[in-house]
Each structure stands twice: as structure tokens, then as C-alpha cells.
Design a protein around this motif. Structure first.
Motif, short mmCIF file in Angstrom:
data_model
loop_
_atom_site.label_atom_id
_atom_site.label_comp_id
_atom_site.label_asym_id
_atom_site.label_seq_id
_atom_site.Cartn_x
_atom_site.Cartn_y
_atom_site.Cartn_z
N TRP A 1 1.45 2.23 -1.19
CA TRP A 1 1.16 3.64 -1.47
C TRP A 1 2.06 4.53 -0.61
O TRP A 1 2.13 4.34 0.61
N VAL B 1 -1.29 -3.48 -2.61
CA VAL B 1 -0.75 -2.35 -3.37
C VAL B 1 -0.14 -1.36 -2.38
O VAL B 1 -0.81 -0.92 -1.45
N THR C 1 1.25 5.15 -5.83
CA THR C 1 1.64 3.75 -5.79
C THR C 1 3.16 3.63 -5.77
O THR C 1 3.88 4.45 -6.32
#
Length: 161
Positions: free
Chosen positions: A108, A106, A122
């Protein structure tokens, strides 16, 4: 923990060391409150799904949700790590020199705030999820983000909002 410094987004990649070095700063944020985002219907549905999948503990801290109560916000500990789902896309994402990290798949965006806290948002997701680490918790590095990776990856589809 799989932490990568390469993002598939228009964000730059640095300042992880800055994040890790900023423990011991002070915060003026009220850990008991969080502004509730106002996403569209589709993003709100993904955020509700995320809320159902969020862990009971983050970085060893028990869940303690902020006021006002909402399925779009969550918190852990005191001072609280705050998650808000369905936030607006940060303007800073347009800056190719912006800092970011990838944690367990993920991406960021990383923003240091004037009070010593850090805000992570995100990247490349259909809804933006924001996590704020109060200044007192920045010594934890990106550790808290590892607890959010699987729920975000499962709940919020990849793409651009």
C-alpha cells in the motif's frame, strides 16, 4: 497480522509511526459520499469480484456504503472508512521517497492528507484499490488494512495496471 515495511514497488518506506501517532485529528470529509471511479472493463470486473468478497465488518465497524451506490465503492462505520476500486494510479507512486507499507502480502502507498486523514492505495496490482481512513480513525494504524488483504489478494491480480 503480518505487517512488513518492505514493498516490491517504487515507493519508499517510512511514516508508519506518523500514521500511528495521528489519532485525534479532525476531518472535514463527508463520510456519506464517495466519488465512483471509472476503470476500464477488465479492472471493473476485478473490482466487482472484490466487492463480492469484502468483509461485512472492518476493524469492528459494520458496512455502511457511501452514496452514490456502486459496486466500486464501499464504506464501514461513521465516520466511514471508504474503499474505492478502479482508481487512477496516484502520481505519488512515481516518487521513490514515497511512504508505504505491506500488510499481509498486499503493498500500500501511504499518503497523509491535509485534513488529517490517510489514503492508502494498493501497489503492484492490475487495478488500484484506495482505502481512506478518516482522521478520527487514524489511531487504528494499519489495522483496517488487514481486513482488506485477503479479498484484494484473491480478487485483484498482481502486476502493474
Amino acid at each position: 497480522m503480518n505487517v512488513s515495511r518492505r514493498l516490491r514497488s517504487p515507493t519508499g518506506l517510512s511514516a508508519l509511526a506518523l500514521l500511528l501517532a495521528c489519532g485525534g485529528c479532525s476531518s472535514t470529509d463527508d463520510a456519506g459520499t464517495a466519488a465512483v471511479p471509472s476503470p476500464g472493463a477488465e479492472a471493473a470486473a476485478w473490482c466487482r469480484d472484490l466487492d463480492a468478497r469484502l468483509p461485512r465488518t472492518v476493524d469492528g465497524l459494520a458496512r455502511r456504503d457511501p452514496e452514490p451506490a456502486s459496486r466500486l465503492t464501499a464504506g464501514w462505520g461513521d465516520p466511514a472508512i471508504i474503499l474505492r476500486c478502479g482508481v487512477e494510479r496516484p502520481a505519488r507512486m512515481n516518487d521513490p521517497k514515497a511512504d508505504g507499507v505491506s500488510v499481509n502480502g498486499v503493498g500500500w502507498l501511504l499518503e497523509k492528507r491535509t485534513d488529517g486523514s490517510f489514503r492508502f492505495t494498493t501497489t503492484l496490482r492490475k487495478a488500484y484499490v484506495e482505502v481512506t481512513l478518516p482522521a478520527e480513525r487514524t489511531g487504528d494504524g494499519v489495522g483496517p488494512l488487514t481486513d482488506f488483504a485477503a479479498p484484494v489478494e484473491t480478487s485483484i491480480p498482481e502486476g502493474i495496471a
